[in-house]
Motif scaffolding. Structure first.
Motif, PDB file in Angstrom:
ATOM      1  N   VAL A   5      32.825  12.048  42.092  1.00  0.00           N
ATOM      2  CA  VAL A   5      33.267  12.997  44.145  1.00  0.00           C
ATOM      3  C   VAL A   5      32.925  13.718  44.458  1.00  0.00           C
ATOM      4  O   VAL A   5      31.778  14.603  43.619  1.00  0.00           O
ATOM      5  N   ASN A   6      33.492  13.673  45.374  1.00  0.00           N
ATOM      6  CA  ASN A   6      32.623  14.372  46.824  1.00  0.00           C
ATOM      7  C   ASN A   6      34.052  16.223  47.030  1.00  0.00           C
ATOM      8  O   ASN A   6      35.497  15.634  47.050  1.00  0.00           O
ATOM      9  N   ALA A   7      33.392  16.887  46.557  1.00  0.00           N
ATOM     10  CA  ALA A   7      34.519  18.150  46.333  1.00  0.00           C
ATOM     11  C   ALA A   7      33.666  19.120  46.495  1.00  0.00           C
ATOM     12  O   ALA A   7      32.831  19.657  46.837  1.00  0.00           O
ATOM     13  N   CYS A   8      34.538  20.730  47.246  1.00  0.00           N
ATOM     14  CA  CYS A   8      34.293  21.632  46.958  1.00  0.00           C
ATOM     15  C   CYS A   8      35.130  22.492  47.013  1.00  0.00           C
ATOM     16  O   CYS A   8      36.479  21.978  46.354  1.00  0.00           O
ATOM     17  N   VAL A   9      34.683  23.864  46.426  1.00  0.00           N
ATOM     18  CA  VAL A   9      36.092  24.916  46.180  1.00  0.00           C
ATOM     19  C   VAL A   9      36.303  25.422  47.770  1.00  0.00           C
ATOM     20  O   VAL A   9      35.655  26.398  48.567  1.00  0.00           O
ATOM     21  N   LEU A  10      37.543  25.610  47.698  1.00  0.00           N
ATOM     22  CA  LEU A  10      37.807  26.775  48.523  1.00  0.00           C
ATOM     23  C   LEU A  10      39.359  28.386  48.241  1.00  0.00           C
ATOM     24  O   LEU A  10      39.335  28.117  46.851  1.00  0.00           O
ATOM     25  N   HIS A  11      38.354  28.599  48.385  1.00  0.00           N
ATOM     26  CA  HIS A  11      38.363  30.458  47.789  1.00  0.00           C
ATOM     27  C   HIS A  11      39.466  31.058  48.971  1.00  0.00           C
ATOM     28  O   HIS A  11      38.429  31.971  50.225  1.00  0.00           O
ATOM     29  N   PRO A  12      40.937  31.360  49.371  1.00  0.00           N
ATOM     30  CA  PRO A  12      41.608  32.087  50.381  1.00  0.00           C
ATOM     31  C   PRO A  12      41.422  33.122  50.677  1.00  0.00           C
ATOM     32  O   PRO A  12      41.504  33.146  52.086  1.00  0.00           O
ATOM     33  N   SER A  13      41.167  33.863  49.656  1.00  0.00           N
ATOM     34  CA  SER A  13      40.874  34.928  50.297  1.00  0.00           C
ATOM     35  C   SER A  13      40.628  34.801  51.368  1.00  0.00           C
ATOM     36  O   SER A  13      39.617  36.470  51.917  1.00  0.00           O
ATOM     37  N   SER A  14      39.031  35.039  50.139  1.00  0.00           N
ATOM     38  CA  SER A  14      36.821  35.369  51.151  1.00  0.00           C
ATOM     39  C   SER A  14      37.122  34.273  52.465  1.00  0.00           C
ATOM     40  O   SER A  14      36.614  34.953  52.708  1.00  0.00           O
ATOM     41  N   LEU A  15      38.219  33.387  52.258  1.00  0.00           N
ATOM     42  CA  LEU A  15      37.874  32.403  53.586  1.00  0.00           C
ATOM     43  C   LEU A  15      38.565  33.108  55.109  1.00  0.00           C
ATOM     44  O   LEU A  15      38.003  32.923  55.972  1.00  0.00           O
ATOM     45  N   SER A  16      39.848  34.490  54.557  1.00  0.00           N
ATOM     46  CA  SER A  16      40.400  34.618  55.483  1.00  0.00           C
ATOM     47  C   SER A  16      39.235  35.894  56.048  1.00  0.00           C
ATOM     48  O   SER A  16      37.986  36.973  56.220  1.00  0.00           O
ATOM     49  N   THR A  17      39.858  36.050  57.890  1.00  0.00           N
ATOM     50  CA  THR A  17      38.748  36.728  58.345  1.00  0.00           C
ATOM     51  C   THR A  17      39.336  37.784  59.175  1.00  0.00           C
ATOM     52  O   THR A  17      39.137  38.525  59.913  1.00  0.00           O
ATOM     53  N   ALA A  18      40.557  37.907  58.676  1.00  0.00           N
ATOM     54  CA  ALA A  18      41.986  39.274  58.912  1.00  0.00           C
ATOM     55  C   ALA A  18      40.994  40.692  58.571  1.00  0.00           C
ATOM     56  O   ALA A  18      40.622  40.558  56.686  1.00  0.00           O
ATOM     57  N   LYS A  19      41.349  41.475  59.392  1.00  0.00           N
ATOM     58  CA  LYS A  19      40.187  42.324  58.751  1.00  0.00           C
ATOM     59  C   LYS A  19      41.459  43.744  58.605  1.00  0.00           C
ATOM     60  O   LYS A  19      42.393  43.288  59.664  1.00  0.00           O
ATOM     61  N   ILE A  20      42.080  44.281  57.295  1.00  0.00           N
ATOM     62  CA  ILE A  20      42.620  44.893  57.139  1.00  0.00           C
ATOM     63  C   ILE A  20      42.068  45.999  56.823  1.00  0.00           C
ATOM     64  O   ILE A  20      41.030  46.321  55.531  1.00  0.00           O
ATOM     65  N   GLN A  21      42.490  47.261  56.607  1.00  0.00           N
ATOM     66  CA  GLN A  21      42.258  48.592  56.679  1.00  0.00           C
ATOM     67  C   GLN A  21      42.478  49.244  55.273  1.00  0.00           C
ATOM     68  O   GLN A  21      44.017  49.475  55.455  1.00  0.00           O
ATOM     69  N   THR A  22      41.325  48.801  54.712  1.00  0.00           N
ATOM     70  CA  THR A  22      42.163  50.060  52.580  1.00  0.00           C
ATOM     71  C   THR A  22      41.101  51.178  52.960  1.00  0.00           C
ATOM     72  O   THR A  22      40.382  50.692  53.370  1.00  0.00           O
ATOM     73  N   SER A  23      41.526  51.682  51.783  1.00  0.00           N
ATOM     74  CA  SER A  23      40.354  52.971  51.407  1.00  0.00           C
ATOM     75  C   SER A  23      39.763  52.373  50.330  1.00  0.00           C
ATOM     76  O   SER A  23      38.376  52.847  50.196  1.00  0.00           O
ATOM     77  N   LEU A  24      39.678  51.202  49.748  1.00  0.00           N
ATOM     78  CA  LEU A  24      38.800  50.960  48.493  1.00  0.00           C
ATOM     79  C   LEU A  24      38.647  49.466  48.409  1.00  0.00           C
ATOM     80  O   LEU A  24      39.415  48.369  49.218  1.00  0.00           O
ATOM     81  N   PRO A  25      37.780  49.151  47.779  1.00  0.00           N
ATOM     82  CA  PRO A  25      37.210  47.376  47.586  1.00  0.00           C
ATOM     83  C   PRO A  25      38.395  46.710  47.171  1.00  0.00           C
ATOM     84  O   PRO A  25      39.069  47.020  46.410  1.00  0.00           O
ATOM     85  N   GLU A  26      38.718  45.952  47.515  1.00  0.00           N
ATOM     86  CA  GLU A  26      40.257  45.017  47.202  1.00  0.00           C
ATOM     87  C   GLU A  26      39.868  44.209  46.101  1.00  0.00           C
ATOM     88  O   GLU A  26      39.483  42.829  46.401  1.00  0.00           O
ATOM     89  N   ILE A  27      39.678  44.059  44.771  1.00  0.00           N
ATOM     90  CA  ILE A  27      39.485  43.150  44.329  1.00  0.00           C
ATOM     91  C   ILE A  27      40.500  42.593  43.395  1.00  0.00           C
ATOM     92  O   ILE A  27      40.840  41.925  43.257  1.00  0.00           O
ATOM     93  N   HIS A  28      42.159  43.857  42.950  1.00  0.00           N
ATOM     94  CA  HIS A  28      42.959  43.226  42.379  1.00  0.00           C
ATOM     95  C   HIS A  28      43.995  43.541  42.106  1.00  0.00           C
ATOM     96  O   HIS A  28      44.211  44.872  41.787  1.00  0.00           O
ATOM     97  N   ALA A  29      45.163  42.921  42.010  1.00  0.00           N
ATOM     98  CA  ALA A  29      46.468  43.415  42.672  1.00  0.00           C
ATOM     99  C   ALA A  29      46.437  44.817  43.537  1.00  0.00           C
ATOM    100  O   ALA A  29      48.001  45.211  43.592  1.00  0.00           O
ATOM    101  N   GLY A  30      45.897  44.487  44.452  1.00  0.00           N
ATOM    102  CA  GLY A  30      45.813  46.521  45.490  1.00  0.00           C
ATOM    103  C   GLY A  30      46.907  45.221  46.627  1.00  0.00           C
ATOM    104  O   GLY A  30      47.619  44.837  46.642  1.00  0.00           O
TER     105      GLY A  30
END
Length: 261
Positions: A137-162
């Protein structure tokens, strides 16, 4: 979407698929997401994002949505009740078995894995080579959150459930979000910024971190206060990721040497 949901086809209708068809396989996880998000958060994100890709680009790229694999690698959350984690060997074997079964059943030879859980990234990157070698198979993996270019102002790195992940869930499955369950005593800690970078984001050293560690987490949350989340932020994240999908799909279809003829 019903016309491009693989599971809703009859056996005879699978003849609609060709070697050029793209199978979209969502994969998530089953793990704690703080007091306000459900265990299946990552599976919901993967499945709903896949549905939006297929709805928007299905006719142009002959996309077909497959059933979601709800479990992934979640040992960093294994301290919590409700977390169900596969091992690396089990997940690798499962993925190869599932993909091999599809290649025996239908002529499609292009695969887009849509990953909703950051903890799956490493094993998915490695198993791509085995899927190509063993299943053709010809395959790739898409990671939606990493693919997004939306700039969101947050005070901490967004890792999980933030705030970021909670916003995405507000956009995709608002009934699953329970902001009111976050205790008033919940606070962000600036010191966690450096600890998160050291234990999780540092590309030079890899650590077996846990979301129970008070240095990087509070209530299983690693990121900015989820109470700042909105569905508008979530839609902006999703939309920017969706807009980037056509180049990914075009590149996938250009990998002619790995496709069946």
């Amino acid at each position: 979407m019903t016309g491009r949901n693989f599971g809703q086809l009859t056996a005879l209708e699978t003849s609609r698929l060709t070697p050029e068809s793209i199978l979209c396989l969502p994969i998530g996880s089953f793990e704690q997401h703080g007091p306000h998000l459900p265990l299946h958060t990552d599976a919901v994100i993967a499945e709903q994002f896949s549905a939006r890709i297929v709805e928007r680009y299905g006719d142009d790229f002959d996309l077909w949505q497959l059933p979601t694999l709800p479990y992934g690698l979640s040992l960093e959350h294994s301290w919590s009740a409700g977390t169900i984690s596969l091992t690396t060997n089990t997940l690798s074997t499962l993925l190869r078995a599932v993909v091999a079964a599809y290649t025996r059943s239908v002529p499609a030879r292009n695969l887009l894995i849509v990953n909703g859980h950051g903890g799956n990234r490493g094993i998915l990157e490695a198993v791509l080579y085995e899927l190509r070698r063993d299943c053709g198979v010809n395959a790739c993996v898409l990671h939606p959150s990493s693919l997004s270019t939306a700039k969101i102002q947050t005070s901490l790195p967004e890792i999980h459930a933030g705030m970021r992940e909670t916003s995405v869930m507000l956009a995709l499955s608002p009934a699953d979000v329970h902001i009111d369950r976050i205790p008033e005593s919940f606070t962000e800690a600036d010191l966690r910024r450096e600890s998160i970078r050291d234990y999780i984001l540092d590309r030079g050293v890899t650590w077996p971190w846990t979301s129970r560690d008070a240095e990087i987490s509070s209530l299983g949350i690693m990121g900015s206060d989820p109470r700042g989340a909105t569905s508008e932020i979530g839609e902006a994240i999703i939309e920017s990721a969706l807009n980037y999908c056509p180049p990914v799909l075009e590149r996938l279809l250009k990998q002619e040497e790995f496709r069946s003829t």
